[in-house]
Write a protein that holds these residues in place. Structure first.
Motif, mmCIF file in Angstrom:
data_model
loop_
_atom_site.group_PDB
_atom_site.id
_atom_site.type_symbol
_atom_site.label_atom_id
_atom_site.label_comp_id
_atom_site.label_asym_id
_atom_site.label_seq_id
_atom_site.Cartn_x
_atom_site.Cartn_y
_atom_site.Cartn_z
ATOM 1 N N LEU A 169 9.202 16.808 4.396
ATOM 2 C CA LEU A 169 9.862 15.578 3.989
ATOM 3 C C LEU A 169 11.062 15.286 4.878
ATOM 4 O O LEU A 169 11.268 14.143 5.318
ATOM 5 C CB LEU A 169 10.290 15.676 2.530
ATOM 6 C CG LEU A 169 10.987 14.453 1.934
ATOM 7 C CD1 LEU A 169 10.087 13.230 2.029
ATOM 8 C CD2 LEU A 169 11.373 14.717 0.480
ATOM 9 N N ILE A 170 11.844 16.299 5.188
ATOM 10 C CA ILE A 170 12.999 16.111 6.074
ATOM 11 C C ILE A 170 12.548 15.661 7.449
ATOM 12 O O ILE A 170 13.128 14.761 8.069
ATOM 13 C CB ILE A 170 13.821 17.411 6.156
ATOM 14 C CG1 ILE A 170 14.473 17.717 4.801
ATOM 15 C CG2 ILE A 170 14.887 17.314 7.252
ATOM 16 C CD1 ILE A 170 15.154 19.073 4.743
ATOM 17 N N GLY A 171 11.476 16.308 7.959
ATOM 18 C CA GLY A 171 10.961 15.924 9.273
ATOM 19 C C GLY A 171 10.520 14.476 9.315
ATOM 20 O O GLY A 171 10.746 13.768 10.309
ATOM 21 N N ALA A 172 9.897 14.004 8.246
ATOM 22 C CA ALA A 172 9.450 12.617 8.211
ATOM 23 C C ALA A 172 10.628 11.652 8.073
ATOM 24 O O ALA A 172 10.622 10.561 8.660
ATOM 25 C CB ALA A 172 8.471 12.416 7.059
ATOM 26 N N ILE B 160 0.840 -1.204 0.000
ATOM 27 C CA ILE B 160 0.000 0.000 0.000
ATOM 28 C C ILE B 160 0.870 1.246 0.000
ATOM 29 O O ILE B 160 0.608 2.218 -0.723
ATOM 30 C CB ILE B 160 -0.952 -0.018 1.209
ATOM 31 C CG1 ILE B 160 -2.038 -1.068 0.999
ATOM 32 C CG2 ILE B 160 -1.585 1.364 1.424
ATOM 33 C CD1 ILE B 160 -2.995 -1.201 2.152
ATOM 34 N N TRP B 161 1.934 1.242 0.805
ATOM 35 C CA TRP B 161 2.804 2.421 0.875
ATOM 36 C C TRP B 161 3.457 2.687 -0.474
ATOM 37 O O TRP B 161 3.492 3.832 -0.937
ATOM 38 C CB TRP B 161 3.878 2.212 1.936
ATOM 39 C CG TRP B 161 4.734 3.415 2.160
ATOM 40 C CD1 TRP B 161 4.508 4.445 3.021
ATOM 41 C CD2 TRP B 161 5.959 3.737 1.476
ATOM 42 N NE1 TRP B 161 5.504 5.385 2.937
ATOM 43 C CE2 TRP B 161 6.412 4.987 1.984
ATOM 44 C CE3 TRP B 161 6.717 3.107 0.483
ATOM 45 C CZ2 TRP B 161 7.582 5.585 1.531
ATOM 46 C CZ3 TRP B 161 7.874 3.712 0.040
ATOM 47 C CH2 TRP B 161 8.299 4.936 0.565
ATOM 48 N N VAL C 55 3.730 5.949 -5.457
ATOM 49 C CA VAL C 55 3.762 6.068 -6.915
ATOM 50 C C VAL C 55 2.568 6.870 -7.425
ATOM 51 O O VAL C 55 2.712 7.784 -8.253
ATOM 52 C CB VAL C 55 3.789 4.666 -7.558
ATOM 53 C CG1 VAL C 55 3.638 4.762 -9.075
ATOM 54 C CG2 VAL C 55 5.094 3.948 -7.216
ATOM 55 N N SER C 56 1.373 6.564 -6.914
ATOM 56 C CA SER C 56 0.183 7.265 -7.399
ATOM 57 C C SER C 56 0.167 8.715 -6.946
ATOM 58 O O SER C 56 -0.364 9.583 -7.651
ATOM 59 C CB SER C 56 -1.084 6.548 -6.932
ATOM 60 O OG SER C 56 -1.179 6.524 -5.527
ATOM 61 N N THR D 109 3.625 10.101 5.715
ATOM 62 C CA THR D 109 3.969 11.500 5.471
ATOM 63 C C THR D 109 5.096 11.610 4.457
ATOM 64 O O THR D 109 5.097 12.506 3.603
ATOM 65 C CB THR D 109 4.364 12.186 6.795
ATOM 66 O OG1 THR D 109 3.297 12.042 7.734
ATOM 67 C CG2 THR D 109 4.638 13.665 6.581
ATOM 68 N N ILE D 110 6.064 10.706 4.544
ATOM 69 C CA ILE D 110 7.130 10.685 3.540
ATOM 70 C C ILE D 110 6.531 10.443 2.160
ATOM 71 O O ILE D 110 6.883 11.132 1.180
ATOM 72 C CB ILE D 110 8.157 9.578 3.871
ATOM 73 C CG1 ILE D 110 8.941 9.941 5.133
ATOM 74 C CG2 ILE D 110 9.117 9.373 2.698
ATOM 75 C CD1 ILE D 110 9.884 8.860 5.595
ATOM 76 N N SER D 111 5.604 9.484 2.068
ATOM 77 C CA SER D 111 4.963 9.182 0.793
ATOM 78 C C SER D 111 4.265 10.411 0.223
ATOM 79 O O SER D 111 4.415 10.740 -0.956
ATOM 80 C CB SER D 111 3.957 8.042 0.986
ATOM 81 O OG SER D 111 3.205 7.822 -0.178
#
Length: 441
Positions: A301-304, A50-51, A56-57, A180-182
Motif C-alpha cells: 500500500l505504501i509503495g502504491a 470503477i475504481w 468498496v467491494s 494496487t492501492i484499491s
C-alpha cells in the motif's frame, strides 16, 4: 477513460486502441513525483466510478473472507477445515479464470463484468441469509466460497481488459498503481473492519455490508458503454483458451514477465511458515502471525501511494526484474532477523513494496503490448498464476522447512528467487531493453 459516456448499456463503436506511450505526456507536478498520480481519477469519470466501486467491494470481500473463516472454525473447531476454505476457491479460480478470459475476448466485456459482480452480490446475500438462519452445515459455506471463486474469475478478466480501452496509454502506469492501492486497501482495511463488525454483531453483519457494497461496482459497470473486443476472436471455449496459451508462448517479453512473477511467488513467499516463525523466531503468538501476514500488504500500500515516479520509467522489463530481485533479497534478509521482530516486519514491508512495483509494470506491459482481442485471455492466465503460484510457494517453503529448518527455507527461497530472475535476464536480454514507448509483446 473518456468521459461523457451514455448512462445505459447501449451499443457503441469501440474506441480506437491506445497508442504507445510517448514522451509528450504532461510534466508531473512536484507532488506527483512522489505521491500516486491521480490523473486517471480526475480526468476519467468511468475509471473513477470503477475504481471506487472496486475499492468498496474489495473491502467487503475481505470482510466476508474473515467471516467465513470464523464461521467455519466455529462450526468445526478444526484448523484443517478452516484451511480447506482456500482450496474450495482455488479450482474455480483456475478453471473459470482460463475460460472467463477466453469468454471476455469474444463477448461484450461490460455485460460479463456485470454478470460477475451481480453473481458475487447474490452469493454474499446467500451468506447473509444462512448466517441469520443459524446455518450449521459447513458444506454450505464451502459451496458459497466455490461460487465466489467462479464469479470472480468470470468477471475479473473482463474488468481488467477494459482498462486500456478507457484510460489513455500514457496513464496506464498511474491507473495500475491506483488499482494496487484499491486492492491493498481491501487487504488491510477489510479484515480490520470485518473483525470489528463480527465481534459486535456477528458474521451476518459482515456479509450484509459486503452485499450492499457491490452496488457501487454494479452501478459503475452499468454506466459503461458496450465493450466488445477489437478484432474477430470468434472462437470460444477450449480453442480460445489454447489460443491464449499459444500467444503467450510466442511472445517472449510477456512470457518473461509471467515467469518472473512465478519465481517470486514459488521461491520467495514463505507465507506458510509464518506461524512457525512467529513462535520459533520471535517467541510470539497469534498476534505476531497477524503482524507478519499484514506487513507485506502494508508495504504494498505504501509503495502504491508513493508511485508518482512510475509513469516516468519506460524500461519496464528492467524495472520488473529489479523489483523481483529486491523482493528476493528482502525475503532472504527477513530470514536473518531472528529475535528482531520489527526489523523482520520492515523487510517484509519492503518486499511488499517491491511486489507492487513489479505488479504495476507487469500489468502495464500486458495491457499495452498485447492486442485487445487477447487481453481477456492473458488476464485469465494471470488469475491462474496469482491463484496457483502462492499455493506452490506454500508447498515449496513447507517442504524445504521440513527437510531443514524454517530459517533455511526462507533464506534459500529468497536467494533462489534472485537466482531465477538473474537466469531469466541472461536468457532473455531483450526483456531488459523493453521500452514502453515502443512496446513489443
Amino acid at each position: 477513460m473518456s468521459t461523457n459516456h451514455p448512462t445505459s448499456g447501449a451499443a457503441a463503436s469501440p474506441p480506437a486502441p491506445p497508442v504507445p506511450v510517448t514522451p509528450t505526456s504532461p510534466s508531473p507536478t512536484p507532488a506527483s513525483r512522489f505521491l500516486a498520480d491521480l490523473t486517471p481519477l480526475r480526468e476519467n469519470a468511468d475509471y473513477r466510478r470503477i475504481w471506487f466501486g472496486q475499492s468498496v467491494s474489495s473491502i467487503g470481500q475481505q470482510m466476508t473472507a474473515v467471516a467465513v473463516s470464523i464461521q467455519v472454525y466455529a462450526l468445526t473447531h478444526s484448523s484443517f477445515a478452516t484451511g480447506a476454505v482456500g482450496l474450495c476457491s482455488l479450482v474455480p479460480l483456475i478453471v473459470f479464470g482460463l475460460y472467463g478470459g477466453a469468454i471476455a475476448d469474444t463477448v461484450d466485456r461490460r455485460k460479463l463484468g456485470l454478470i460477475g459482480s451481480a453473481g458475487l452480490a447474490v452469493v454474499s446475500a446467500v451468506l447473509t441469509t444462512q448466517a441469520l438462519l443459524g446455518n450449521g452445515q459447513v458444506a454450505v459455506l464451502y459451496a458459497a466460497v466455490a461460487l465466489q471463486g467462479g464469479f470472480f474469475a468470470i468477471g475479473s478478466p473482463a474488468r481488467s481488459s477494459m482498462i486500456p480501452r478507457l484510460v489513455p496509454s500514457h496513464q496506464l502506469p498511474a491507473a495500475n498503481a491506483l488499482n494496487t492501492i484499491s486492492m491493498n486497501l481491501g487487504l488491510t482495511v477489510g479484515p480490520m473492519l470485518g473483525g470489528i463488525l463480527i465481534g459486535a454483531y456477528g458474521a451476518q453483519a459482515a456479509y450484509l455490508v459486503d452485499t450492499v457494497a457491490f452496488a457501487a461496482t454494479i452501478y459503475a459497470m452499468w454506466r459503461l458503454p458496450a465493450m466488445r473486443p477489437d478484432g474477430s476472436a470468434g472462437r470460444k471455449g477450449r480453442a480460445s483458451v489454447l489460443d491464449g496459451l499459444r500467444f503467450l508462448r510466442e511472445q517472449p517479453n510477456l512470457r518473461t514477465s509471467f515467469l518472473a512473477d512465478l519465481a517470486a511467488m514459488i521461491f520467495g513467499l514463505p507465507r506458510s511458515l509464518f506461524p512457525a516463525l512467529a513462535a520459533g523466531f520471535y517467541h510470539g503468538d497469534a498476534r505476531t502471525v497477524g503482524l507478519l501476514v499484514a506487513a507485506p500488504a502494508v508495504g504494498a500500500l505504501i509503495g502504491a501511494l508513493f508511485s508518482g515516479w512510475i509513469s516516468r520509467v519506460h524500461r519496464h522489463g528492467a524495472a520488473v526484474l529489479a523489483a523481483v530481485i529486491a523482493w528476493g533479497l528482502s525475503i532472504a534478509g527477513f530470514g536473518l532477523t531472528s529475535g528482531h521482530l520489527w526489523l523482520g516486519l520492515a523487510l517484509l514491508a519492503v518486499a511488499g513494496c517491491s511486489d507492487t512495483v513489479s505488479m504495476i509494470f507487469r500489468n502495464t506491459m500486458m495491457q499495452v503490448a498485447a492486442p485487445d482481442e487477447m487481453r481477456g485471455r492473458l488476464q485469465g492466465i494471470f488469475i491462474v498464476v496469482v491463484a496457483g503460484g502462492p499455493r506452490l510457494g506454500d508447498f515449496e517453503s513447507g517442504t524445504v522447512a521440513s527437510l531443514t529448518t524454517p530459517m533455511v527455507s526462507v533464506i534459500s527461497g529468497g536467494l533462489a528467487c534472485v537466482a531465477a530472475v538473474l537466469l531469466l535476464a541472461a536468457r532473455r536480454p531483450a526483456f531488459l531493453r523493453y521500452d514502453a514507448r515502443h512496446p513489443t509483446p
